[in-house]
Enzyme design. Structure first.
Site, short mmCIF file in Angstrom:
data_model
loop_
_atom_site.label_atom_id
_atom_site.label_comp_id
_atom_site.label_asym_id
_atom_site.label_seq_id
_atom_site.Cartn_x
_atom_site.Cartn_y
_atom_site.Cartn_z
N SER A 148 0.86 -1.18 0.00
CA SER A 148 0.00 0.00 0.00
C SER A 148 0.90 1.23 0.00
CB SER A 148 -0.88 0.01 1.26
OG SER A 148 -1.52 1.26 1.43
N TYR A 161 -1.64 -0.49 10.79
CA TYR A 161 -1.72 -0.90 9.39
C TYR A 161 -0.45 -0.52 8.65
CZ TYR A 161 -3.32 -1.07 4.53
OH TYR A 161 -3.44 -1.34 3.19
N LYS A 165 2.49 -2.84 6.79
CA LYS A 165 2.86 -2.70 5.37
C LYS A 165 4.33 -2.26 5.23
CE LYS A 165 -1.03 -3.95 3.50
NZ LYS A 165 -1.10 -5.23 2.77
#
Length: 311
Positions: A148, A161, A165
């Site tokens: 991402s 998150y 990533k």
């Protein structure tokens, strides 16, 4: 010279998170473009996978469905062994399964943080480890890890998150170097906002892990999070647009380390990581995610508290 991979139409491709969003769109595209292609589809929802598999088989694809929870190491291992036992090989792996745990780092329970890394990082590690020996023996393979923009830039309320990533990006860089002697090529796909159920899942995650956000010191920012999907909607890509980037990564003779799948992604990364001062970048994201409102709200609350006089 290392053995080249078979043409995409002759490959066995394993896709995790294949029941919806980018994973389902990728499987649909492959089955439509390459009749006879062999796909291994993994996700938690067996019923949905079987429904999709029926559609893809009608297009001429050979489909193996393996219901898998990527947070369960034994299921991840079973996914790999089942795929190899059925098809005898796996040429390309698309690690697409993942989700976003949102909320201020202070308030996200450790169990939720552990689950975020179990799905987004450790499940990926386990599946890659299980498939490397077969890819090496067959003469090569290709691994695509769906990361991402949040794997390059960190945002308020997305700390767990982003951390997962960022970890996936570092893992991919290491694997790219370690596996190149075996003709196993590793790339990262970096989408920006995508028109999937990501934001709904993220909102549900906040509701489950932070029961009463209005009683927290971050209450002023939670309203901003609720409108995030609408505010980024005009820049969100469709799953099919991201799939076009994935297909390029699967077919490039010499795949790049990273493929951006975001409108203005290169400019954004240059501005945020190379050009602008960190303080300015921090201020932008604080305003975008409502952290400036948190500061204002907190100062007002402090001002309303009775003063304590020490004698």
């Amino acid at each position: 010279m290392p053995n080249p991979l078979p043409p995409l139409a002759q490959q066995v491709i394993l896709i995790t998170g294949a029941s919806s969003g980018i994973g389902a769109a990728l499987a649909q595209s492959l089955a439509t473009r390459y009749p006879g292609i062999r796909l291994v589809l993994a996700a938690r929802t067996a019923v949905t996978l079987e429904q999709l598999a029926t559609q893809y088989r009608q297009l001429g694809a050979e489909i193996l469905v393996v219901p898998t929870d990527m947070a369960a190491p034994e299921q991840v291992q079973t996914l790999a062994t089942t795929a190899i036992a059925h098809f005898g090989r796996v040429d390309s792996l698309v690690n697409n399964a993942g989700y976003g745990q949102m909320g201020p780092v202070e308030l996200v329970p450790i169990a939720a943080a552990q689950h975020q890394f179990a799905v987004n990082v450790l499940g990926v590690v386990g599946l890659i480890q299980a498939l490397i020996p077969t890819m090496r023996q067959q003469g090569g393979g290709r691994i695509l890890n769906i990361s991402s923009i949040a794997g390059r830039l960190a945002f308020p309320f997305g700390g767990l998150y982003s951390a997962s990533k960022f970890a996936l990006e570092g893992l991919s860089d290491t694997l790219r170097m370690e596996l190149s002697p075996f003709n196993i090529q590793v790339s990262v796909i970096e989408p920006g906002p995508v028109q999937t159920n990501f934001f709904q899942v993220a909102t549900q995650g906040v509701e489950q892990t932070i029961p009463d956000p209005q009683k927290t010191p971050y209450r002023a920012a939670f309203a901003q999070i609720e409108t995030l999907e609408q505010r980024v909607g005009d820049r969100a890509w469709s799953s099919e647009q991201v799939v076009a980037v994935i297909l390029k990564a699967l077919t490039d003779p010499v795949p790049r380390p990273r493929y951006l799948a975001a409108t203005g992604g290169r400019v954004l990364l240059f501005l945020m990581t190379k050009l602008l001062p960190t303080k300015m970048v921090d201020g932008f994201w604080q305003r975008f995610y409502g952290i400036d409102l948190v500061e204002r709200d907190w100062k007002n609350r402090l001002g309303s508290l009775p003063r304590i006089t020490v004698r």
